[in-house]
Design an enzyme around this catalytic site. Structure first.
Site, PDB file in Angstrom:
ATOM      1  CB  ILE A 120     -32.165   0.408 -64.848  1.00 26.80           C
ATOM      2  CG1 ILE A 120     -31.325  -0.004 -66.061  1.00 26.80           C
ATOM      3  CG2 ILE A 120     -32.078  -0.651 -63.755  1.00 26.80           C
ATOM      4  CD1 ILE A 120     -29.823   0.072 -65.840  1.00 26.80           C
ATOM      5  CB  CYS A 121     -37.541  -0.028 -62.626  1.00 30.61           C
ATOM      6  SG  CYS A 121     -38.558   0.110 -61.142  1.00 30.61           S
ATOM      7  CB  VAL A 122     -32.930  -0.928 -59.312  1.00 32.13           C
ATOM      8  CG1 VAL A 122     -32.033   0.270 -59.511  1.00 32.13           C
ATOM      9  CG2 VAL A 122     -32.407  -1.791 -58.188  1.00 32.13           C
TER      10      VAL A 122
END
Length: 209
Positions: free
Chosen positions: A97-99
């Site tokens: 996940i990219c956040v």
């Protein structure tokens, strides 16, 4: 089962106590739509079930996510992964996940609950500008209806309660006798056959996409 990637021995006792306290608090008073799964033998293996938010292509799905704490936690952010397959701009093929919360916006006092809530928010408001899945990001910006249909189809195929190894929250329990159970069994078989047929058709459609 302990994880082969366990970092328990690398974390300070104080950090382990803090993580366990936070997980137990979330188990006692869970945030809305999030159920934490505690692994007593390895607190660095943090998993949770997130309900797909209503009004999104992920609604009615249940998504299993995993947080991996590294030895410098909480000074450095954990890595986060979807274990359930999902079509989303900010989720890579391997589930990563990219956040921003887990990158430049990380602060040591944010905690596990904040991370899980941020991941849930990402299902409501994806960020195509920092896409790990470029196809999903492009589709979201240019052909939202197609993106929504694809994401919904993936949710129906991969994110149903049975796939996550849990029953749907709020399932009615039937205390009826043998007759009720027999009918329920027949109904379930019919429903399962219908679902299986639908899933096969959807998988065929996905291959063509």
């Amino acid at each position: 089962m302990s994880s082969q990637y366990s970092n328990v021995e690398n974390l300070s006792p104080q950090t382990i106590r803090q993580v366990m306290r936070e997980l137990q608090e979330m188990e006692t008073t869970p945030p809305e739509g999030i159920k934490v799964l505690i692994n007593e033998s390895d607190v660095t293996d943090i998993q949770a079930l997130i309900d797909g938010p209503a009004g999104t292509p992920y609604a009615a799905g249940i998504f299993r996510v995993k947080l991996t704490l590294n030895k410098d936690f909480p000074l450095t952010p954990p890595k986060a992964y979807f274990l359930t397959k999902i079509f989303h701009p900010n989720v890579a093929a391997n589930g990563e996940i990219c956040v921003n919360t887990l990158k430049k916006d990380w602060k040591p006092d944010l905690g596990i609950k904040h991370i899980l809530l941020t991941i849930k928010c990402l299902l409501i408001v994806p960020n195509p500008e920092s896409a790990l899945n470029e196809e999903a990001g492009k589709m979201l910006l240019e052909r939202y209806d197609d993106y929504s249909q694809r994401a919904r189809m993936m949710t129906e195929i991969h994110a149903q309660p049975a796939k996550c190894g849990v029953g749907a929250t709020g399932d009615a329990k039937d205390d009826g006798g043998p007759s009720t159970k027999k009918h329920a069994g027949l109904d379930k078989k019919l429903q399962d056959k219908k679902k299986e047929k639908l899933l096969k058709e959807k998988k065929r459609m996905l291959k063509r996409l």
